[in-house]
Design an enzyme around this catalytic site. Structure first.
Site, PDB file in Angstrom:
ATOM      1  N   VAL A   1       3.859  -0.740   4.272  1.00  0.00           N
ATOM      2  CA  VAL A   1       2.512  -1.152   4.651  1.00  0.00           C
ATOM      3  C   VAL A   1       1.917  -2.035   3.544  1.00  0.00           C
ATOM      4  O   VAL A   1       1.983  -1.682   2.362  1.00  0.00           O
ATOM      5  CB  VAL A   1       1.598   0.074   4.898  1.00  0.00           C
TER       6      VAL A   1
ATOM      7  N   ASP B   1       2.838  12.607  15.029  1.00  0.00           N
ATOM      8  CA  ASP B   1       3.083  12.487  13.590  1.00  0.00           C
ATOM      9  C   ASP B   1       1.801  12.779  12.798  1.00  0.00           C
ATOM     10  O   ASP B   1       1.423  12.027  11.902  1.00  0.00           O
ATOM     11  CB  ASP B   1       3.602  11.065  13.288  1.00  0.00           C
TER      12      ASP B   1
ATOM     13  N   LEU C   1       0.822  -1.212   0.000  1.00  0.00           N
ATOM     14  CA  LEU C   1       0.000   0.000   0.000  1.00  0.00           C
ATOM     15  C   LEU C   1       0.849   1.252   0.000  1.00  0.00           C
ATOM     16  O   LEU C   1       0.427   2.304  -0.453  1.00  0.00           O
ATOM     17  CB  LEU C   1      -0.907   0.025   1.234  1.00  0.00           C
TER      18      LEU C   1
HETATM   19  P1  ATP Z   1       6.006   8.043   7.441  1.00  0.00           P
HETATM   20  O1  ATP Z   1       6.762   6.782   7.453  1.00  0.00           O
HETATM   21  O2  ATP Z   1       6.861   9.244   7.358  1.00  0.00           O
HETATM   22  O3  ATP Z   1       5.001   8.096   8.548  1.00  0.00           O
HETATM   23  P2  ATP Z   1       3.817   7.430   5.632  1.00  0.00           P
HETATM   24  O4  ATP Z   1       2.747   7.676   6.640  1.00  0.00           O
HETATM   25  O5  ATP Z   1       3.507   7.843   4.234  1.00  0.00           O
HETATM   26  O6  ATP Z   1       5.172   8.110   6.062  1.00  0.00           O
HETATM   27  P3  ATP Z   1       3.536   4.630   6.191  1.00  0.00           P
HETATM   28  O7  ATP Z   1       2.987   4.914   7.538  1.00  0.00           O
HETATM   29  O8  ATP Z   1       4.542   3.538   6.073  1.00  0.00           O
HETATM   30  O9  ATP Z   1       4.215   5.909   5.592  1.00  0.00           O
HETATM   31  O10 ATP Z   1       2.317   4.335   5.244  1.00  0.00           O
HETATM   32  C1  ATP Z   1       2.492   4.147   3.864  1.00  0.00           C
HETATM   33  C2  ATP Z   1       1.167   4.278   3.161  1.00  0.00           C
HETATM   34  O11 ATP Z   1       0.372   3.134   3.428  1.00  0.00           O
HETATM   35  C3  ATP Z   1       0.322   5.455   3.618  1.00  0.00           C
HETATM   36  O12 ATP Z   1       0.661   6.613   2.921  1.00  0.00           O
HETATM   37  C4  ATP Z   1      -1.092   4.986   3.305  1.00  0.00           C
HETATM   38  O13 ATP Z   1      -1.425   5.369   1.996  1.00  0.00           O
HETATM   39  C5  ATP Z   1      -1.011   3.486   3.386  1.00  0.00           C
HETATM   40  N1  ATP Z   1      -1.638   2.996   4.637  1.00  0.00           N
HETATM   41  C6  ATP Z   1      -1.108   2.993   5.883  1.00  0.00           C
HETATM   42  N2  ATP Z   1      -1.951   2.448   6.774  1.00  0.00           N
HETATM   43  C7  ATP Z   1      -3.065   2.091   6.076  1.00  0.00           C
HETATM   44  C8  ATP Z   1      -4.331   1.473   6.430  1.00  0.00           C
HETATM   45  N3  ATP Z   1      -4.607   1.125   7.680  1.00  0.00           N
HETATM   46  N4  ATP Z   1      -5.235   1.284   5.442  1.00  0.00           N
HETATM   47  C9  ATP Z   1      -4.971   1.651   4.179  1.00  0.00           C
HETATM   48  N5  ATP Z   1      -3.812   2.233   3.783  1.00  0.00           N
HETATM   49  C10 ATP Z   1      -2.870   2.450   4.712  1.00  0.00           C
END
Ligand code: ATP
Ligand code: MG
Length: 422
Positions: A173, A276, A165
């Site tokens: 993710v 965050d 994702l």
């Molecule tokens: P950072 O690591 O700086 O927090 P980020 O929030 O973009 O950056 P991740 O938390 O790894 O990185 O998430 C990556 C992506 O996965 C998100 O941008 C979101 O689009 C998707 N994502 C995360 N959690 C979920 C969820 N529970 N359901 C659907 N999509 C999700």
């Protein structure tokens, strides 16, 4: 079998589905060949056909955790079908036969309830209470599901990873399927080279997540370590995160802001700072829900990730960037900046004046909300308990999830169309 007349239409994959109407006298299955053509009134008429004595005005379906969602309009029906199609696809991809779409008729008056009760009693005394048994076992299975999912019983073998994702600074993710719980999850996998002691500390710090229970906070199911990676399993949000949406109209943004403020207020009440807040940590779904994720509940996890973290975060309050002490007001700053246009973010350097929203594009209330959240001095920002009273938040605090739901569904359809999957 009942036949549903099909008039109106909207875009969805054309594929037959089975709708199971749960009535007091038993289940009624009906095959719908073109669900994309189904509309609310037709389905309601079909329900009234099988339950002529009742005053049915709406119906409900159950989500992954057994919570009932009411359907009263074409848009809510569309959200239900889109949710069901996703579930059906997941089940197919995992080699399972899709369950029918179960709907539960709902009436507004006591007549319906009395009638319902009378039937239950009659069935209980005279006959095998078939509907009663099936509805109890349904409840039991969803309770069981919740138990499996919330007791930390998820383990690596039961998770089938599907697509990626996204990828952030800490980890990756994935959308995944939990075979035992028969549901879709979002699993964040973070590589961490730490000692077993620290792993234990992280696991115990994450315990508080089991207690988090708010419609504005992503549901946490479980976390586990496999070798040097932690996997954090949470609820999957089919609309993804806000960072991928372009130009959100203000009436939608308003409802999103309300949910964000409520989510933060809930976390703050548990003495948890989010740390965050940013659009990629605000998730939406086709039911119109908005939920916060990735809050810094485990100091050890935050510290361990920070060791591998490179770069600054554009959403951080100035006091954090310059390494001063910070508190709740730093979250408030991040709320303000999250709702600004990405262009303005570039101006946001510690020594400069805080960015301001583009003139004339948004209402005065919105501009005021954002600028107040982004006052340079933390104490000048709205106190957390005042955020809910801000005119912008008050204006949109009407519980209207349909606005967000319709907007998410439309954006997803547009995205699908652009990718050529109409
Ligand atoms: P950072 O690591 O700086 O927090 P980020 O929030 O973009 O950056 P991740 O938390 O790894 O990185 O998430 C990556 C992506 O996965 C998100 O941008 C979101 O689009 C998707 N994502 C995360 N959690 C979920 C969820 N529970 N359901 C659907 N999509 C999700
Ligand atoms: Mg994130």
């Amino acid at each position: 079998m009942i036949i549903l007349s099909l008039n109106n239409h909207f875009v969805m994959d054309a594929e037959a589905i089975v709708i199971r109407i749960k009535t007091p006298s038993g289940d009624m299955d009906s095959s719908v060949d073109f669900p994309s053509l189904l509309n609310f009134n037709d389905l309601l008429a079909a329900i009234r056909d099988v339950m002529p004595e009742a005053t049915v005005t709406a119906f409900e379906y159950e989500d992954e955790v057994g919570d009932r969602i009411t359907v009263r309009s074409d848009d809510e029906l569309k959200a239900m079908l889109s949710y069901y199609c996703n579930t059906m696809n997941e089940q197919r991809m995992n080699g399972l036969l899709p369950d029918p779409l179960q709907i539960f008729p709902r009436g507004t008056d006591m007549f319906f309830f009395h009638h319902f009760l009378k039937k239950v009693l009659r069935l209980a005394f005279c006959n095998v209470p078939c509907f009663f048994i099936s509805s109890c076992s349904l409840k039991k299975s969803s309770a069981e599901l919740k138990r499996i999912l919330t007791n930390g019983q998820i383990n690596a073998q039961d998770i089938h990873y599907q697509e990626q994702l996204g990828h952030g600074n800490g980890g990756t993710v994935y959308k995944a399927y939990h075979v035992l719980g028969k549901r879709v999850l979002a699993v964040k996998v973070i590589p961490l080279d730490i000692t077993v002691e620290l792993q234990k500390q992280i696991m115990s710090e994450l315990e508080i997540l089991y207690k988090c229970d708010s419609p504005y906070i992503i549901t946490f199911f479980s976390a586990f370590f496999v070798e040097n990676r932690i996997s954090i399993c949470t609820e999957f949000m089919d609309g993804g995160s806000l960072d991928v949406y372009k130009r959100i109209p203000e009436h939608v943004l308003g409802r999103i802001a309300v949910a964000v403020v409520k989510g933060l207020t809930y976390l703050w009440s548990l003495k948890i700072l989010h740390r965050d807040v940013k659009p990629s940590n605000m998730l939406v779904n086709t039911r119109g829900q908005v939920k916060l994720c990735d809050f810094g509940v485990s100091t050890q996890l935050v510290n361990s990730i920070a060791k591998t973290y490179v770069g600054t975060n554009a959403y951080m309050a100035p006091e954090r960037i310059s390494g001063e002490q910070y508190g709740i007001h730093a979250d408030v700053w991040s709320v303000g900046i999250s709702f600004m246009e990405p262009l303005q973010l570039l101006q946001c350097i510690v020594d400069e004046d805080p960015p301001v929203p583009p003139v004339g594009q948004f209402s005065e209330k919105f501009d005021h909300f954002v600028t107040q959240c982004m006052r340079r001095h933390p104490k000048e920002r709205p106190a957390p308990n005042n955020l809910m009273d801000h005119a912008f938040i008050v204006q949109y605090n009407d519980g209207n999830a349909e606005v967000v739901s319709m907007w998410v569904c439309r954006c997803l359809e547009e995205r699908r169309a652009q990718l050529g999957h109409v």
